[in-house]
Scaffold this motif. Structure first.
Motif, PDB file in Angstrom:
ATOM      1  N   ALA A 392     100.206  17.656  36.315  1.00 21.38           N
ATOM      2  CA  ALA A 392     100.634  19.044  36.502  1.00 21.38           C
ATOM      3  C   ALA A 392     102.137  19.190  36.337  1.00 21.38           C
ATOM      4  CB  ALA A 392     100.200  19.536  37.885  1.00 21.38           C
ATOM      5  N   ARG A 393     102.897  18.210  36.815  1.00 18.72           N
ATOM      6  CA  ARG A 393     104.359  18.284  36.666  1.00 18.72           C
ATOM      7  C   ARG A 393     104.761  18.253  35.199  1.00 18.72           C
ATOM      8  NH1 ARG A 393     107.614  14.489  40.839  1.00 18.72           N
ATOM      9  NH2 ARG A 393     109.335  15.685  39.939  1.00 18.72           N
ATOM     10  N   LEU A 394     104.086  17.405  34.418  1.00 14.35           N
ATOM     11  CA  LEU A 394     104.429  17.359  32.998  1.00 14.35           C
ATOM     12  C   LEU A 394     104.041  18.656  32.306  1.00 14.35           C
ATOM     13  CD1 LEU A 394     105.528  15.796  30.596  1.00 14.35           C
ATOM     14  CD2 LEU A 394     103.233  14.889  30.218  1.00 14.35           C
ATOM     15  N   VAL A 395     102.877  19.197  32.623  1.00 18.49           N
ATOM     16  CA  VAL A 395     102.457  20.463  32.020  1.00 18.49           C
ATOM     17  C   VAL A 395     103.477  21.558  32.318  1.00 18.49           C
ATOM     18  CG1 VAL A 395     100.732  22.304  32.111  1.00 18.49           C
ATOM     19  CG2 VAL A 395      99.999  19.920  32.000  1.00 18.49           C
ATOM     20  N   ALA A 396     103.904  21.646  33.577  1.00 18.76           N
ATOM     21  CA  ALA A 396     104.868  22.673  33.964  1.00 18.76           C
ATOM     22  C   ALA A 396     106.181  22.513  33.205  1.00 18.76           C
ATOM     23  CB  ALA A 396     105.111  22.611  35.471  1.00 18.76           C
ATOM     24  N   GLU A 397     106.607  21.269  33.004  1.00 13.96           N
ATOM     25  CA  GLU A 397     107.857  21.011  32.289  1.00 13.96           C
ATOM     26  C   GLU A 397     107.707  21.349  30.804  1.00 13.96           C
ATOM     27  OE1 GLU A 397     111.792  20.048  31.869  1.00 13.96           O
ATOM     28  OE2 GLU A 397     110.658  20.132  33.743  1.00 13.96           O
ATOM     29  N   VAL A 398     106.607  20.943  30.206  1.00 14.99           N
ATOM     30  CA  VAL A 398     106.396  21.175  28.777  1.00 14.99           C
ATOM     31  C   VAL A 398     106.293  22.668  28.471  1.00 14.99           C
ATOM     32  CG1 VAL A 398     104.677  20.934  26.944  1.00 14.99           C
ATOM     33  CG2 VAL A 398     105.416  18.934  28.227  1.00 14.99           C
ATOM     34  N   LEU A 399     105.599  23.411  29.329  1.00 14.08           N
ATOM     35  CA  LEU A 399     105.407  24.837  29.061  1.00 14.08           C
ATOM     36  C   LEU A 399     106.711  25.624  29.111  1.00 14.08           C
ATOM     37  CD1 LEU A 399     102.039  25.683  30.855  1.00 14.08           C
ATOM     38  CD2 LEU A 399     102.464  25.301  28.423  1.00 14.08           C
ATOM     39  N   ARG A 400     107.747  25.053  29.670  1.00 12.95           N
ATOM     40  CA  ARG A 400     109.050  25.718  29.638  1.00 12.95           C
ATOM     41  C   ARG A 400     109.658  25.701  28.241  1.00 12.95           C
ATOM     42  NH1 ARG A 400     111.728  26.799  34.250  1.00 12.95           N
ATOM     43  NH2 ARG A 400     113.741  26.467  33.224  1.00 12.95           N
ATOM     44  N   GLY A 402     111.662  24.102  24.880  1.00 23.35           N
ATOM     45  CA  GLY A 402     112.931  23.403  24.758  1.00 23.35           C
ATOM     46  C   GLY A 402     112.775  21.973  24.308  1.00 23.35           C
ATOM     47  N   ASP A 403     113.829  21.193  24.494  1.00 22.43           N
ATOM     48  CA  ASP A 403     113.866  19.819  23.997  1.00 22.43           C
ATOM     49  C   ASP A 403     112.801  18.940  24.637  1.00 22.43           C
ATOM     50  OD1 ASP A 403     115.972  20.541  22.405  1.00 22.43           O
ATOM     51  OD2 ASP A 403     117.520  19.757  23.759  1.00 22.43           O
ATOM     52  N   ALA A 404     112.569  19.123  25.938  1.00 20.60           N
ATOM     53  CA  ALA A 404     111.572  18.293  26.618  1.00 20.60           C
ATOM     54  C   ALA A 404     110.192  18.502  26.021  1.00 20.60           C
ATOM     55  CB  ALA A 404     111.555  18.599  28.119  1.00 20.60           C
ATOM     56  N   ALA A 405     109.847  19.738  25.720  1.00 17.45           N
ATOM     57  CA  ALA A 405     108.543  20.028  25.129  1.00 17.45           C
ATOM     58  C   ALA A 405     108.429  19.430  23.734  1.00 17.45           C
ATOM     59  CB  ALA A 405     108.314  21.538  25.081  1.00 17.45           C
ATOM     60  N   ARG A 406     109.474  19.604  22.935  1.00 13.96           N
ATOM     61  CA  ARG A 406     109.417  19.066  21.573  1.00 13.96           C
ATOM     62  C   ARG A 406     109.354  17.542  21.577  1.00 13.96           C
ATOM     63  NH1 ARG A 406     112.411  23.811  20.550  1.00 13.96           N
ATOM     64  NH2 ARG A 406     114.323  22.908  21.405  1.00 13.96           N
ATOM     65  N   ALA A 407     110.075  16.907  22.508  1.00 12.64           N
ATOM     66  CA  ALA A 407     110.048  15.446  22.567  1.00 12.64           C
ATOM     67  C   ALA A 407     108.694  14.935  23.027  1.00 12.64           C
ATOM     68  CB  ALA A 407     111.141  14.946  23.514  1.00 12.64           C
ATOM     69  N   THR A 408     108.038  15.669  23.910  1.00 11.19           N
ATOM     70  CA  THR A 408     106.741  15.240  24.428  1.00 11.19           C
ATOM     71  C   THR A 408     105.622  15.515  23.444  1.00 11.19           C
ATOM     72  OG1 THR A 408     107.405  15.558  26.733  1.00 11.19           O
ATOM     73  CG2 THR A 408     105.046  15.583  26.263  1.00 11.19           C
ATOM     74  N   LEU A 409     105.584  16.713  22.904  1.00 15.65           N
ATOM     75  CA  LEU A 409     104.439  17.111  22.090  1.00 15.65           C
ATOM     76  C   LEU A 409     104.475  16.513  20.689  1.00 15.65           C
ATOM     77  CD1 LEU A 409     104.136  20.841  23.162  1.00 15.65           C
ATOM     78  CD2 LEU A 409     102.891  18.853  24.023  1.00 15.65           C
ATOM     79  N   ARG A 410     105.628  16.440  20.085  1.00 14.67           N
ATOM     80  CA  ARG A 410     105.759  15.862  18.744  1.00 14.67           C
ATOM     81  C   ARG A 410     104.895  16.630  17.733  1.00 14.67           C
ATOM     82  NH1 ARG A 410     104.828   9.538  19.807  1.00 14.67           N
ATOM     83  NH2 ARG A 410     102.896  10.372  20.679  1.00 14.67           N
ATOM     84  N   PRO A 411     105.004  16.336  16.459  1.00 16.71           N
ATOM     85  CA  PRO A 411     104.214  17.062  15.461  1.00 16.71           C
ATOM     86  C   PRO A 411     102.714  16.811  15.631  1.00 16.71           C
ATOM     87  CG  PRO A 411     106.080  15.950  14.436  1.00 16.71           C
ATOM     88  CD  PRO A 411     106.011  15.457  15.840  1.00 16.71           C
ATOM     89  N   LEU A 412     101.921  17.718  15.089  1.00 14.13           N
ATOM     90  CA  LEU A 412     100.468  17.636  15.214  1.00 14.13           C
ATOM     91  C   LEU A 412      99.935  16.313  14.687  1.00 14.13           C
ATOM     92  CD1 LEU A 412      97.658  18.776  15.760  1.00 14.13           C
ATOM     93  CD2 LEU A 412      97.773  19.939  13.539  1.00 14.13           C
ATOM     94  N   ALA A 413     100.437  15.842  13.560  1.00 13.78           N
ATOM     95  CA  ALA A 413      99.952  14.581  12.990  1.00 13.78           C
ATOM     96  C   ALA A 413     100.146  13.427  13.964  1.00 13.78           C
ATOM     97  CB  ALA A 413     100.665  14.290  11.669  1.00 13.78           C
ATOM     98  N   LEU A 446     103.757   9.561  31.642  1.00  7.79           N
ATOM     99  CA  LEU A 446     103.886  11.006  31.759  1.00  7.79           C
ATOM    100  C   LEU A 446     105.185  11.381  32.467  1.00  7.79           C
ATOM    101  CD1 LEU A 446     100.320  12.349  32.627  1.00  7.79           C
ATOM    102  CD2 LEU A 446     101.293  11.740  30.418  1.00  7.79           C
ATOM    103  N   ALA A 447     105.505  10.632  33.538  1.00  8.56           N
ATOM    104  CA  ALA A 447     106.715  10.945  34.293  1.00  8.56           C
ATOM    105  C   ALA A 447     107.971  10.716  33.456  1.00  8.56           C
ATOM    106  CB  ALA A 447     106.763  10.117  35.570  1.00  8.56           C
ATOM    107  N   ARG A 448     107.980   9.670  32.643  1.00 13.63           N
ATOM    108  CA  ARG A 448     109.127   9.440  31.757  1.00 13.63           C
ATOM    109  C   ARG A 448     109.272  10.591  30.765  1.00 13.63           C
ATOM    110  NH1 ARG A 448     107.074   3.955  31.586  1.00 13.63           N
ATOM    111  NH2 ARG A 448     108.396   2.593  32.845  1.00 13.63           N
ATOM    112  N   ARG A 449     108.155  11.016  30.213  1.00 11.90           N
ATOM    113  CA  ARG A 449     108.217  12.115  29.246  1.00 11.90           C
ATOM    114  C   ARG A 449     108.746  13.396  29.902  1.00 11.90           C
ATOM    115  NH1 ARG A 449     104.846  11.214  24.614  1.00 11.90           N
ATOM    116  NH2 ARG A 449     103.748   9.229  24.722  1.00 11.90           N
TER     117      ARG A 449
END
Length: 650
Positions: A392-400, A402-413, A446-449
């Motif tokens: 849940a903490r990672l989801v909350a951070e990613v949904l904001r 910015g850079d954290a989301a882009r670094a975590t999610l990466r391209p679809l491929a 997950l916590a590192r991401r």
């Protein structure tokens, strides 16, 4: 305003939802807080609501039952997994959310009503009740716009439809005025419920995976039932009374199979357990069994019409035959993922839930093609509450965003490649979400991401793993055996300080186990304090030394253009670790630096100079280490130009 189920009302509903969709899509495409629909108010849903709210999002929690707590709230899920004698098979010391412990007076292994009370207190402690809408049955979730593979979240808006069955939603107030209705578009149904249609920026599915029983087919089952035999699932079990003097065959020997076998054996005439980990038939004497013993067999192959079971023998062509014909077969074979409300999203995103697997799911958490749809609580064979909280903490951070989301999610491929690699390493589809001993590193990842792997979380993970492994090692040797391990109690002890003069600082985490026989044992685990602590020893020392070596190399290169030689020795090191904020700055003060001043500086040409090399390391935890190496002169008037260089340290 109230609406009827006329064509005009439904047209108005569609227009309103479209208007909401356009506004929400625009908001979702930007970084920052979002309006998030959370499905379920159990342990995963409550953790999600809390972390989303803390991150500035606006969570709306839809719960089908009449109270928070999910499956632990007795009565809220008819036909659920709870039975009267259920006791947790993990100690409360690790079952709790990381920062919200159970009451100390409870035993380590608690009952279902203790779990329900704990979740209720958790919801109240974090003011979650106002976010929860009870009696809400979600009908469908689907993208409210196009799926864009080049977008960060894939889908910028989600349409959620649900039926609110609560009486207060459709009953007029005592004064006879029109009923008060929510602001969202809605339609009153003939049955008295209220249909809602709302648009959200993101959706978190947290409805658990203990609703749809997994019932494998086996030869002879139909003939057995036609002859009067009963085939049930563990979801139907409540007490052993219904099996008195019956001959019972249990299929499956994990948590529910082991517990039900023990309870049923106390009243049944004969108990057999089909266990895939068993190689050959075994007869176990049991003082708790009415028949005096419990039979354990390999995997079930088929049933005769009269109820006699046949089992495969590992590595052999022949079968083993049960000594007694069964009256009742109880399938303790777990549950499948049940997400009927995602049919519309499944078609748009290629999602599937067959073979006991949600596919494709990036990081066991995000819909790979649309990460604005997250599923908290999918992994199984885990310590649930803490793992859900990390997710849940990672989801909350990613949904904001910015850079954290882009670094975590990466391209679809890359996300799809991660899923394919998971499937390759796991083998069987049904093992895709099984974590077991992998759960600790999964949480760390997950916590590192998300940037929240700190010393406190690392300490909790190490403690949890140590107690988990200890409890696992004390479990019954065979299904149905006495579970004396649940009568043990764990007591967490203060960590011992490192021994004086120790070259490697470690904190020994410790727990006392009060055993059922009155004896005690101490279990310990190593926790490298320096890895997340305030000093420069232990595991962190290795990084510090590597960084210092990098500083030396950079200073050598820096002086090379001036034809100077540099000899750096490290005599003293200071380590600064501010507690406030996530940015951590470390300063390495390397001792005196001897070298020759740059050519062309008359005041110092040919003179030996001494200075101090400083290296500053700034890092976000976790993240790359950026070092700044500065050569400062020891005396004024010495013409050595200070220069800063940056490099990534390992």
């Amino acid at each position: 305003m109230g609406l009827t189920t006329t064509g005009a009302a439904r047209l108005m509903l569609g227009v309103s939802a479209y208007a909401l969709s356009s506004a929400s899509a625009s908001a979702a495409s930007r970084c920052g807080p979002k309006r998030v629909c959370v499905i379920g108010a159990g342990s995963a849903g409550l953790a999600s609501a809390r972390r989303l709210a803390e991150a500035g999002h606006t969570p709306v929690v839809l719960e089908r039952g009449d109270a928070v707590g999910g499956l632990w709230e007795l009565g809220s899920r008819p036909g659920g997994v709870l039975y009267q004698g259920l006791v947790t098979n993990l100690p409360k010391e690790i079952m709790a959310y990381h920062d919200y412990p159970f009451p100390r007076e409870l035993p380590s292994f608690v009952r279902s009503h203790d779990m329900a009370a704990y979740l209720t207190r958790f919801a109240d402690a974090h003011a979650l009740r106002p976010m929860v809408r009870l009696h809400c049955d979600v009908q469908s979730i689907e993208p409210a716009g196009p799926v864009r593979e080049d977008s960060l979240f894939g889908v910028d808006a989600w349409r959620v439809r649900w039926l609110d069955r609560s009486a207060q939603s459709c009953v007029s107030p005592p004064d006879g005025t029109a009923p008060s209705m929510p602001d969202s578009p809605h339609v009153m149904t003939p049955s008295g419920g209220v249909e809602h249609d709302e648009i959200f920026d993101a959706v978190v599915v947290a409805n658990g995976h203990y609703e749809l029983p997994a019932a494998p087919k086996f030869d002879g089952a139909s003939e057995f039932e036609a002859a009067g035999g009963r085939v049930e699932h563990a979801a139907d079990y409540n007490t052993p009374d219904a099996y008195a003097n019956k001959k019972v065959l249990l299929v499956g020997a994990r948590a529910s199979g082991t517990d039900i076998a023990r309870e049923v054996a106390s009243v049944a005439a004969h108990v057999m357990v089909a266990d895939t980990s068993c190689a050959r038939p075994e007869r176990h004497e049991s003082s708790g069994a009415a028949a005096g013993a419990i039979w354990r067999f390999p995997a079930l192959q088929r049933l005769d019409g009269n109820g006699r079971a046949h089992f495969g023998i590992r590595g052999a062509a022949e079968e083993a035959c049960a000594p007694e014909a069964a009256d009742v077969v109880i399938l303790c074979t777990g549950y499948d993922y049940h997400l009927p409300f995602l049919q519309g999203a499944a078609e748009a995103l290629g999602l599937s839930t067959g073979n006991r697997r949600v596919d494709p799911l990036f990081l066991q958490l995000f819909a790979a093609r649309a990460p604005s749809l997250a599923m908290v609580g999918v992994p199984h064979s885990v310590v649930p509450f803490p793992l859900f909280d990390v997710q849940a903490r990672l989801v909350a951070e990613v949904l904001r965003g910015g850079d954290a989301a882009r670094a975590t999610l990466r391209p679809l491929a890359d996300r799809l490649a991660w899923v394919e690699e998971l499937y390759r390493t796991r083998g069987r589809p049904e093992d895709s979400h099984h974590l077991g001993g992998l759960q600790w590193d999964y949480c760390r990842d997950l916590a590192r991401r998300g940037g929240f792997l700190d010393r406190a979380l690392e300490s909790k993970l190490r403690m949890s793993q140590a107690l988990y492994e200890d409890a696992q090692g004390r479990r019954p040797a065979y299904p149905g055996a006495d579970d004396v391990y649940r009568r043990n109690n764990y007591e967490l002890l203060p960590a011992e300080p490192p021994a004086p003069g120790s070259s490697r600082a470690v904190t020994l985490g410790r727990a006392r186990v009060h055993l059922h026989d009155g004896s005690q044992e101490i279990i310990e685990w190593e926790e490298p304090d320096a890895h997340f602590g305030e000093d420069a020893r232990g595991a962190q020392l290795a990084r510090q030394e590597a960084a210092a070596a990098a500083a030396q190399q950079q200073l050598r290169r820096r002086m090379a253009h001036a034809e100077a030689t540099v000899d750096i020795s490290y005599r003293a090191v200071t380590w600064a670790w501010p507690r406030a904020g996530r940015l951590r700055v470390h300063t390495l003060r390397c001792a005196e630096v001897a070298g020759r001043s740059p050519r062309g500086t008359p005041a110092s040409q040919g003179r030996r100079v001494r200075g101090v090399a400083e290296m500053k390391i700034a890092a976000f935890a976790p993240g790359p280490w950026t070092s700044e190496c500065v050569m400062r002169p020891a005396k004024r008037g010495v013409a050595i130009t200070s220069e800063t260089r940056k490099a990534l340290c390992p």
